[in-house]
Write a protein that holds these residues in place. Structure first.
Motif, PDB file in Angstrom:
ATOM      1  N   THR A 126       0.872  -0.867   0.168  1.00 58.47           N
ATOM      2  CA  THR A 126       0.150   0.098   0.031  1.00 58.47           C
ATOM      3  C   THR A 126       0.881   1.068   0.092  1.00 58.47           C
ATOM      4  OG1 THR A 126      -1.800  -1.266   1.163  1.00 58.47           O
ATOM      5  CG2 THR A 126      -1.592   0.795   1.567  1.00 58.47           C
ATOM      6  N   VAL A 127       0.543   2.249  -0.931  1.00 59.44           N
ATOM      7  CA  VAL A 127       1.392   3.529  -0.704  1.00 59.44           C
ATOM      8  C   VAL A 127       0.300   4.961  -1.107  1.00 59.44           C
ATOM      9  CG1 VAL A 127       3.061   2.796  -2.376  1.00 59.44           C
ATOM     10  CG2 VAL A 127       1.082   3.470  -3.119  1.00 59.44           C
ATOM     11  N   THR A 128       0.631   5.709  -0.048  1.00 60.44           N
ATOM     12  CA  THR A 128       0.470   6.971  -0.116  1.00 60.44           C
ATOM     13  C   THR A 128       0.922   7.965  -1.268  1.00 60.44           C
ATOM     14  OG1 THR A 128      -0.007   6.326   1.791  1.00 60.44           O
ATOM     15  CG2 THR A 128      -0.614   9.471   1.208  1.00 60.44           C
ATOM     16  N   ASP A 130       2.471  10.615  -3.563  1.00 58.94           N
ATOM     17  CA  ASP A 130       2.913  11.677  -3.487  1.00 58.94           C
ATOM     18  C   ASP A 130       2.759  12.444  -4.652  1.00 58.94           C
ATOM     19  OD1 ASP A 130       4.387  10.605  -4.673  1.00 58.94           O
ATOM     20  OD2 ASP A 130       5.422  10.384  -3.163  1.00 58.94           O
ATOM     21  N   GLU A 143      -4.158  10.167  -1.322  1.00 54.83           N
ATOM     22  CA  GLU A 143      -4.564   9.231  -1.529  1.00 54.83           C
ATOM     23  C   GLU A 143      -4.225   7.902  -0.827  1.00 54.83           C
ATOM     24  OE1 GLU A 143      -8.797  10.896  -4.406  1.00 54.83           O
ATOM     25  OE2 GLU A 143      -6.813   9.240  -5.243  1.00 54.83           O
ATOM     26  N   GLN A 144      -4.588   6.399  -0.964  1.00 57.17           N
ATOM     27  CA  GLN A 144      -3.596   5.374  -0.873  1.00 57.17           C
ATOM     28  C   GLN A 144      -4.368   4.275  -1.643  1.00 57.17           C
ATOM     29  OE1 GLN A 144      -4.642   4.487   3.465  1.00 57.17           O
ATOM     30  NE2 GLN A 144      -2.057   5.525   3.745  1.00 57.17           N
ATOM     31  N   TRP A 145      -3.895   3.861  -1.643  1.00 57.04           N
ATOM     32  CA  TRP A 145      -3.593   3.247  -3.273  1.00 57.04           C
ATOM     33  C   TRP A 145      -2.288   1.520  -3.361  1.00 57.04           C
ATOM     34  CZ3 TRP A 145      -7.080   2.870  -7.408  1.00 57.04           C
ATOM     35  CH2 TRP A 145      -7.821   4.549  -7.653  1.00 57.04           C
ATOM     36  N   ARG A 147       0.088  -1.153  -4.730  1.00 58.87           N
ATOM     37  CA  ARG A 147       0.419  -0.885  -5.848  1.00 58.87           C
ATOM     38  C   ARG A 147       0.639  -2.612  -6.200  1.00 58.87           C
ATOM     39  NH1 ARG A 147       5.460   3.582  -6.226  1.00 58.87           N
ATOM     40  NH2 ARG A 147       6.236   3.563  -7.836  1.00 58.87           N
ATOM     41  N   ARG A 170      -7.921   1.154  -2.884  1.00 57.75           N
ATOM     42  CA  ARG A 170      -8.046   0.471  -1.713  1.00 57.75           C
ATOM     43  C   ARG A 170      -9.068  -0.210  -1.729  1.00 57.75           C
ATOM     44  NH1 ARG A 170      -7.071   4.156   4.105  1.00 57.75           N
ATOM     45  NH2 ARG A 170      -6.562   2.506   4.948  1.00 57.75           N
TER      46      ARG A 170
END
Length: 264
Positions: A126-128, A130, A143-145, A147, A170
């Motif tokens: 999971t990444v935020t 940037d 947003e968090q997705w 990856r 997400r």
């Protein structure tokens, strides 16, 4: 002997009676494969379309399921079709040796892509988003997705065909647990698991230059030209379910499409 049963293998390869043409003396699976091959080449079944089901082919040619499966195996070996669970047998674009040729005209065509390739997953996390990832993906910062990173390989080739990243909403991140065992495109799996429909895919193709680390993995020269293809998958409620970014070496990729004039 009268009344004796003939085995399936014998029945499928029995020569024709005297006077029949040469074609009828060939094993039935070769006849079926030959007919379907001609229909694919002539455009009866265009790229991205599905062949009839095994049952449909059995009925059409009056042959067993074994014969149909052998015929389809030959077509797969010839690189004319690809088979995928729940998607059936799909006609795929022709491939020139050493080059990945894609012809995409509809969402259904995307099902054909990936059916004859292998996706090696290197990381799922999971990444935020940037600022850098926002520019890379078109997503909103903060947003968090989920990856998913890896490389896609064409069948029978050792060098990767592309660097591939999937960014998954997400809400559908649970799909990540299944990806190591999943083959083919991801978006149909999301549809099946969550009961949604992908109704729109936007594709953006951009020129790029391969940085040294990626060029080395893709086995091309540092600074080589590349094509970056970003696909955004949107659901019926206009939300983005997935974004996929593929980076292809320029010498190994060709995008093919055809257009027809629409007359009023």
């Amino acid at each position: 002997m009268s009344g004796s049963r003939q085995t399936q293998s014998d029945a499928e390869t029995t020569p024709a009676q005297p006077g029949a043409g040469t074609e009828s003396k060939r094993p039935l699976y070769l006849q079926v494969a030959g007919t379907l091959r001609e229909e694919i080449v002539s455009g009866v079944y265009p790229v991205g379309s599905k062949l009839p089901t095994e049952d449909g082919l059995c009925e059409r040619f009056s042959v067993s399921r074994y014969t149909v499966r052998e015929a389809l195996r030959l077509l797969r070996e010839d690189g004319l079709v690809a088979s995928r669970k729940r998607a059936g047998t799909v006609v795929i674009p022709p491939r020139v040796s050493g080059s990945d040729i894609q012809q995409v005209m509809s969402i259904n065509d995307l099902l054909a892509l990936g059916t004859d390739t292998r996706f090696r997953i290197d990381a799922i996390h999971t990444v935020t988003i940037d600022t850098e990832l926002a520019a890379h993906t078109g997503l909103e910062p903060g947003e968090q997705w989920l990856r998913v990173e890896g490389f896609r390989f064409n069948e029978g080739e050792n060098a990767p065909a592309s660097r591939t990243e999937h960014f998954i909403n997400r809400k559908y991140a649970a799909v990540g647990r299944l990806l190591q065992r999943h083959e083919g495109p991801i978006f149909p799996l999301i549809e099946d698991l969550f009961g949604i429909n992908i109704v729109r895919v936007e594709q953006q193709i951009s020129a790029a230059i391969l940085p040294p680390p990626l060029a080395a993995v893709l086995e091309v020269e540092e600074g080589s030209a590349a094509l970056e293809i970003r696909r955004t998958y949107t659901t019926a409620d206009a939300s983005v379910a997935q974004i996929t970014i593929n980076i292809h070496p320029g010498t190994r990729f060709q995008h093919s499409m055809s257009m027809r004039r629409v007359r009023n």
